[in-house]
Design an enzyme around this catalytic site. Structure first.
Site, PDB file in Angstrom:
ATOM      1  N   ASP A  32       0.850  -1.194   0.000  1.00  0.00           N
ATOM      2  CA  ASP A  32       0.000   0.000   0.000  1.00  0.00           C
ATOM      3  C   ASP A  32       0.887   1.244   0.000  1.00  0.00           C
ATOM      4  OD1 ASP A  32      -2.073   1.749   0.367  1.00  0.00           O
ATOM      5  OD2 ASP A  32      -2.825   0.836   2.212  1.00  0.00           O
ATOM      6  N   ASP A  51     -10.359   4.257  -1.053  1.00  0.00           N
ATOM      7  CA  ASP A  51     -11.006   3.259  -0.196  1.00  0.00           C
ATOM      8  C   ASP A  51     -12.523   3.234  -0.326  1.00  0.00           C
ATOM      9  OD1 ASP A  51      -8.419   3.148   0.586  1.00  0.00           O
ATOM     10  OD2 ASP A  51      -8.819   3.310   2.738  1.00  0.00           O
TER      11      ASP A  51
HETATM   12  C1  GLA Z   1      -5.266   2.388   2.828  1.00  0.00           C
HETATM   13  C2  GLA Z   1      -5.810   1.261   1.968  1.00  0.00           C
HETATM   14  C3  GLA Z   1      -6.841   0.490   2.761  1.00  0.00           C
HETATM   15  C4  GLA Z   1      -6.206  -0.061   4.024  1.00  0.00           C
HETATM   16  C5  GLA Z   1      -5.587   1.042   4.840  1.00  0.00           C
HETATM   17  C6  GLA Z   1      -4.741   0.522   5.983  1.00  0.00           C
HETATM   18  O1  GLA Z   1      -6.226   3.336   3.128  1.00  0.00           O
HETATM   19  O2  GLA Z   1      -6.346   1.764   0.779  1.00  0.00           O
HETATM   20  O3  GLA Z   1      -7.387  -0.554   1.978  1.00  0.00           O
HETATM   21  O4  GLA Z   1      -5.245  -1.018   3.674  1.00  0.00           O
HETATM   22  O5  GLA Z   1      -4.729   1.860   4.038  1.00  0.00           O
HETATM   23  O6  GLA Z   1      -4.148   1.549   6.726  1.00  0.00           O
END
Ligand code: GLA
Length: 500
Positions: free
Chosen positions: A265, A326
């Site tokens: 990520d 997200d």
């Molecule tokens: C980002 C990702 C999420 C999750 C969070 C964890 O926002 O897009 O899917 O993994 O980080 O902190």
């Protein structure tokens, strides 16, 4: 005397207001704090070409000052807002009797601190050590992820409050509920498992995960696979340790513990890898490191769908790549991602998949019809199906939505074609997905707030006529001549058609 005065005047003109501005130059130390973005020190340098400076932080390394202006005792400059794509923020630093008074903002954090002067030794101690990126390369397909990956992930339901015991219980319930046998195989720990690095630099789990190898063994013993999470930056999105500077070492740790999946990520890496080319190399670096372990590990790229990741995700070893930011557990979020930010179908297929993010079904923020739309749409998109709910406590309705074998078969169809929108007519949308046996999945989506009657034509499915029609959710053949359905608000009718 006159000549001396003239000289002094000229010097003063050349360097502005020397007595005051000189006070700004040098190393300045932030008060110690673990708060985002982990500010360490500021450096202001006056060289022949004028002033320059950096702010050194745990999250983003050395952030350059842009448009720096120095006037008497005041420095004013622009700092990227964590991410070179966003409008920068203006910071000011002013010499006061107590020290250097700094005021600025980054993301949601307001900074108003007094800094004290540091030494050359402080500068060495607090320096951010940059790590090299690999040379460009293209990885060959490794034969994994021939259909979209399926499993469970901790983030949507548990966020960073996840622990060993919960993961074990989830694994048990994937088995006892039948979800494992329906296809959900990966049990993925998202952000929040990390502890500190040891003296050897190796990453260690935090106290909530006493023994990663034992946990992986437990999950494997149940016929499941297990996944883990990291970032190419120094910090993950929730502020845990990322893999920056330890990429190969972390890949080896993950493989040695027995992990089968890594979600990588971008998070703080977006402030460090400042161009699309650098982001790609950062993902390549981990792709190469995972391959070098010799263990088959699915590689999930999470950089929010930027820079047309679908066109290069496979080249860096990725098996799936997020197409969006997200998901949230409400219809507007799910629909805007699933209908409109789902990636280019041309990029998806066996070995590499567009990932519109994990499922929210069962988390309580949508109606049953909306959740039925969620899973139907993800199946039409050949999207990875990562459960995001607490499978220990789900309702029979949630389980029925998640384990429907005819819906899963559409998602997992070996042809691996991502479905497309064929038509949009007001709130109604017709989507089609060709399947390996020559049939076509057709979805009638109602995005409106009231029930609608939606119709399709055989041509929508690429047929001249329909010979067999199955209502996928009902699980029964329907009259092959039927063309019209009543579709509930925010709902869907999913059909599997054979044609001539
Ligand atoms: C980002 C990702 C999420 C999750 C969070 C964890 O926002 O897009 O899917 O993994 O980080 O902190």
């Amino acid at each position: 005397m006159k000549r001396l005065l003239g000289l002094l005047f000229a010097v003063a003109l050349a360097i502005g207001t020397p007595a005051f501005a000189a006070e700004l130059a040098g190393i300045w130390l932030f008060p110690k704090s673990d708060e985002f973005p982990g500010l360490r020190m500021m450096r202001l340098v006056r060289a022949q070409g004028g002033w320059s400076g950096t702010v050194t932080s745990d999250w983003y390394g050395d952030i350059p000052m842009r448009a720096l202006e120095v006037d008497s005792r005041l420095a004013s400059f622009l700092i990227d807002n964590g991410n070179p794509r966003l409008p920068p923020r203006r910071w000011t630093a002013k010499v006061e009797r107590s020290g250097l008074h700094l005021i600025g903002d980054i993301w949601e954090r307001h900074i108003d601190v007094v800094m004290r002067r540091g030494s050359a030794a402080d500068a060495v101690r607090l320096a951010f050590s940059t790590a090299p990126l690999p040379a460009p390369a293209t990885l060959k397909p490794d034969g994994l992820a021939l259909t979209p990956p399926m499993g469970w992930s901790s983030w949507n339901r548990f966020a960073a409050a996840i622990d060993d015991r919960t993961v074990r219980e989830i694994a048990d319930h994937l088995v006892s509920s039948g979800l494992r046998d329906a296809g959900y195989r990966y049990v993925n720990i998202d952000d929040g498992w990390q502890g500190a690095r040891g003296p050897d630099g190796a990453i260690r789990p935090n106290a909530r995960f006493p023994d990663m190898k034992a946990l992986a063994d437990y999950v494997h013993a149940r016929g499941l696979k297990i996944g883990i999470y990291s970032s190419p930056g120094p910090k993950t999105c929730a502020g845990f340790v990322g893999s920056y500077g330890h990429v190969e070492q972390d890949a080896k740790s993950f493989a040695a513990w027995g992990f089968d999946y890594l979600k990588y990520d971008l998070c703080s890496g977006e402030g460090i890898f400042r161009t699309a080319a650098q982001v790609k190399l950062a993902y390549l670096q981990m792709g190469q490191a995972l391959r070098a372990t010799g263990r088959p590990i699915l590689y999930s790229l999470c950089q929010y769908g930027r820079d047309r990741v679908g066109t290069w995700g496979r080249d860096v070893g990725g098996h799936l790549w997020r197409t969006t930011g997200d998901i949230e557990d409400h219809y507007a979020s799910m629909a805007s991602i699933g209908f409109d930010r789902d990636g280019d179908p041309a990029d998806a297929g066996p070995g590499g998949w567009n990932d519109p993010d994990m499922l929210e079904i069962g988390n309580g923020g949508m109606t049953d019809d909306e959740y039925r739309t969620h899973i139907s749409l993800w199946a039409m998109l050949a999207a990875p199906l990562m459960l995001g709910n607490d499978v220990r406590t789900m309702s029979p309705i949630t389980l029925a939505l998640l384990e429907n074998p005819r819906v899963i078969a559409i998602d997992q169809d070996p042809l691996g074609k991502q479905g497309r929108r064929i038509r949009k007519d007001g709130d109604g949308e017709i989507w089609a997905k060709p399947l390996a046996d020559g049939s076509v999945a057709l979805a009638l989506f109602n995005r409106g707030e009231t029930e609608h009657e939606l119709s399709f034509t055989p041509e929508d499915a690429g047929f001249a006529g329909i010979t067999r029609l199955i209502d996928v959710w009902a699980g029964v053949p329907d009259n092959a001549a039927r063309r019209t359905w009543r579709v509930p608000a925010h709902g869907v009718v999913l059909l599997r058609l054979r044609g001539a």
